[in-house]
Design a protein around this motif. Structure first.
Motif, PDB file in Angstrom:
ATOM      1  N   ASP A 102       4.799  -1.475 -10.752  1.00  0.00           N
ATOM      2  CA  ASP A 102       4.771  -2.858 -10.285  1.00  0.00           C
ATOM      3  C   ASP A 102       6.195  -3.380 -10.185  1.00  0.00           C
ATOM      4  O   ASP A 102       6.968  -3.297 -11.123  1.00  0.00           O
ATOM      5  CB  ASP A 102       3.947  -3.737 -11.228  1.00  0.00           C
ATOM      6  CG  ASP A 102       2.462  -3.392 -11.175  1.00  0.00           C
ATOM      7  OD1 ASP A 102       2.021  -2.855 -10.144  1.00  0.00           O
ATOM      8  OD2 ASP A 102       1.765  -3.652 -12.162  1.00  0.00           O
ATOM      9  N   GLU A 107      11.622   3.165  -4.120  1.00  0.00           N
ATOM     10  CA  GLU A 107      10.573   4.186  -4.065  1.00  0.00           C
ATOM     11  C   GLU A 107      11.118   5.550  -3.662  1.00  0.00           C
ATOM     12  O   GLU A 107      10.724   6.564  -4.221  1.00  0.00           O
ATOM     13  CB  GLU A 107       9.475   3.765  -3.097  1.00  0.00           C
ATOM     14  CG  GLU A 107       8.667   2.594  -3.560  1.00  0.00           C
ATOM     15  CD  GLU A 107       7.593   2.201  -2.564  1.00  0.00           C
ATOM     16  OE1 GLU A 107       7.372   2.931  -1.570  1.00  0.00           O
ATOM     17  OE2 GLU A 107       6.959   1.165  -2.794  1.00  0.00           O
ATOM     18  N   THR A 130      -0.215   0.588 -12.743  1.00  0.00           N
ATOM     19  CA  THR A 130      -0.075  -0.675 -12.037  1.00  0.00           C
ATOM     20  C   THR A 130      -1.117  -1.674 -12.522  1.00  0.00           C
ATOM     21  O   THR A 130      -2.169  -1.290 -13.024  1.00  0.00           O
ATOM     22  CB  THR A 130      -0.225  -0.477 -10.515  1.00  0.00           C
ATOM     23  OG1 THR A 130      -0.057  -1.726  -9.862  1.00  0.00           O
ATOM     24  CG2 THR A 130      -1.579   0.109 -10.155  1.00  0.00           C
ATOM     25  N   SER A 134      -2.567  -2.304  -5.491  1.00  0.00           N
ATOM     26  CA  SER A 134      -2.308  -2.684  -4.105  1.00  0.00           C
ATOM     27  C   SER A 134      -2.249  -1.469  -3.191  1.00  0.00           C
ATOM     28  O   SER A 134      -2.132  -0.332  -3.643  1.00  0.00           O
ATOM     29  CB  SER A 134      -0.994  -3.455  -4.016  1.00  0.00           C
ATOM     30  OG  SER A 134       0.083  -2.586  -4.288  1.00  0.00           O
ATOM     31  N   GLU A 135      -2.305  -1.749  -1.894  1.00  0.00           N
ATOM     32  CA  GLU A 135      -2.180  -0.680  -0.904  1.00  0.00           C
ATOM     33  C   GLU A 135      -0.816  -0.002  -1.003  1.00  0.00           C
ATOM     34  O   GLU A 135      -0.694   1.197  -0.789  1.00  0.00           O
ATOM     35  CB  GLU A 135      -2.386  -1.232   0.510  1.00  0.00           C
ATOM     36  CG  GLU A 135      -3.830  -1.591   0.799  1.00  0.00           C
ATOM     37  CD  GLU A 135      -4.013  -2.059   2.230  1.00  0.00           C
ATOM     38  OE1 GLU A 135      -3.275  -1.610   3.131  1.00  0.00           O
ATOM     39  OE2 GLU A 135      -4.924  -2.880   2.431  1.00  0.00           O
ATOM     40  N   ALA A 136       0.224  -0.784  -1.339  1.00  0.00           N
ATOM     41  CA  ALA A 136       1.572  -0.226  -1.462  1.00  0.00           C
ATOM     42  C   ALA A 136       1.637   0.812  -2.581  1.00  0.00           C
ATOM     43  O   ALA A 136       2.312   1.836  -2.442  1.00  0.00           O
ATOM     44  CB  ALA A 136       2.579  -1.348  -1.723  1.00  0.00           C
ATOM     45  N   ALA A 139      -0.002   3.879  -1.312  1.00  0.00           N
ATOM     46  CA  ALA A 139       0.873   4.521  -0.331  1.00  0.00           C
ATOM     47  C   ALA A 139       1.979   5.306  -1.043  1.00  0.00           C
ATOM     48  O   ALA A 139       2.325   6.415  -0.628  1.00  0.00           O
ATOM     49  CB  ALA A 139       1.480   3.475   0.601  1.00  0.00           C
ATOM     50  N   LEU A 140       2.509   4.751  -2.125  1.00  0.00           N
ATOM     51  CA  LEU A 140       3.512   5.475  -2.915  1.00  0.00           C
ATOM     52  C   LEU A 140       2.900   6.739  -3.512  1.00  0.00           C
ATOM     53  O   LEU A 140       3.506   7.807  -3.471  1.00  0.00           O
ATOM     54  CB  LEU A 140       4.069   4.583  -4.029  1.00  0.00           C
ATOM     55  CG  LEU A 140       5.027   5.249  -5.018  1.00  0.00           C
ATOM     56  CD1 LEU A 140       6.264   5.789  -4.302  1.00  0.00           C
ATOM     57  CD2 LEU A 140       5.409   4.278  -6.117  1.00  0.00           C
TER      58      LEU A 140
END
Length: 189
Positions: A102, A107, A130, A134-136, A139-140
């Motif tokens: 978070d 990244e 986290t 989240s979508e982020a 994605a990571l």
């Protein structure tokens, strides 16, 4: 919450919960600020008789781990978040890498560091912790081979592949925590 404080809380909470489960645990604080050591000493509960916490320098980490792995059931290492000899040594030695993501700012650097650690330690499990899911964050996780996204409340179960001992006073991290830090965990067989 500052990233080093969050990492220290994650490391000391995981170590304390594991010790409460009756395991002989060593908490090594390789972060120069020694936040995990401070957290562990502040707990001061008699139930933590199985927990030893001490600072360690980055230079002494790898040779010390080779000796200590036979003395403890579990070794939890709090290392600094920045790319350093200590954080690299911790990631290479660990079986499980816990990264609180978070508020993560860099990244690409994290992905590169994990890939490097895995080139030496291909069995390294990566858990991205986290509070947001989240979508982020997902994605990571997609950029890091076999990384799993974990809610902070489920961290113990994800790391040790079993439910935590029933101790409501110890939580892995606040659900509102931000920042990131690296907690490397080396668990013996």
């Amino acid at each position: 919450m500052e990233k080093s404080i969050l990492a220290a809380r994650l490391a000391s909470s995981l170590a304390a919960l594991r010790a409460q489960a009756g395991r002989k645990v060593l908490l090594l604080d390789a972060d120069p600020r020694h936040g995990a050591l401070d957290q562990a000493q502040a707990a001061g509960e008699p139930a933590l008789a199985h927990l030893t916490a001490r600072p360690i320098s980055a230079k002494g980490l790898q040779p010390e781990l080779e000796h200590l792995v036979n003395c403890y059931h579990d070794i939890v290492i709090d290392s600094e978040a920045r790319d350093s000899l200590g954080s690299r040594s911790a990631m290479i030695a660990a079986r499980v890498l816990v990264v609180s993501v978070d508020g993560l700012a860099d990244e690409a650097n994290l992905v590169r560091r994990i890939a490097h650690a895995r080139s030496i330690n291909p069995g390294l499990r990566v858990l991205l912790v986290t509070a947001t899911m989240s979508e982020a964050v997902h994605a990571l996780a997609a950029q890091i081979e076999a990384a799993s996204v974990v809610d902070a409340g489920q961290l113990y179960a994800a790391v040790f592949e079993q439910p935590p001992p029933c101790q409501p006073d110890h939580t892995a991290a606040s659900s509102k925590a931000t920042g990131y830090g690296i907690v490397s965990i080396k668990t013996s067989c």
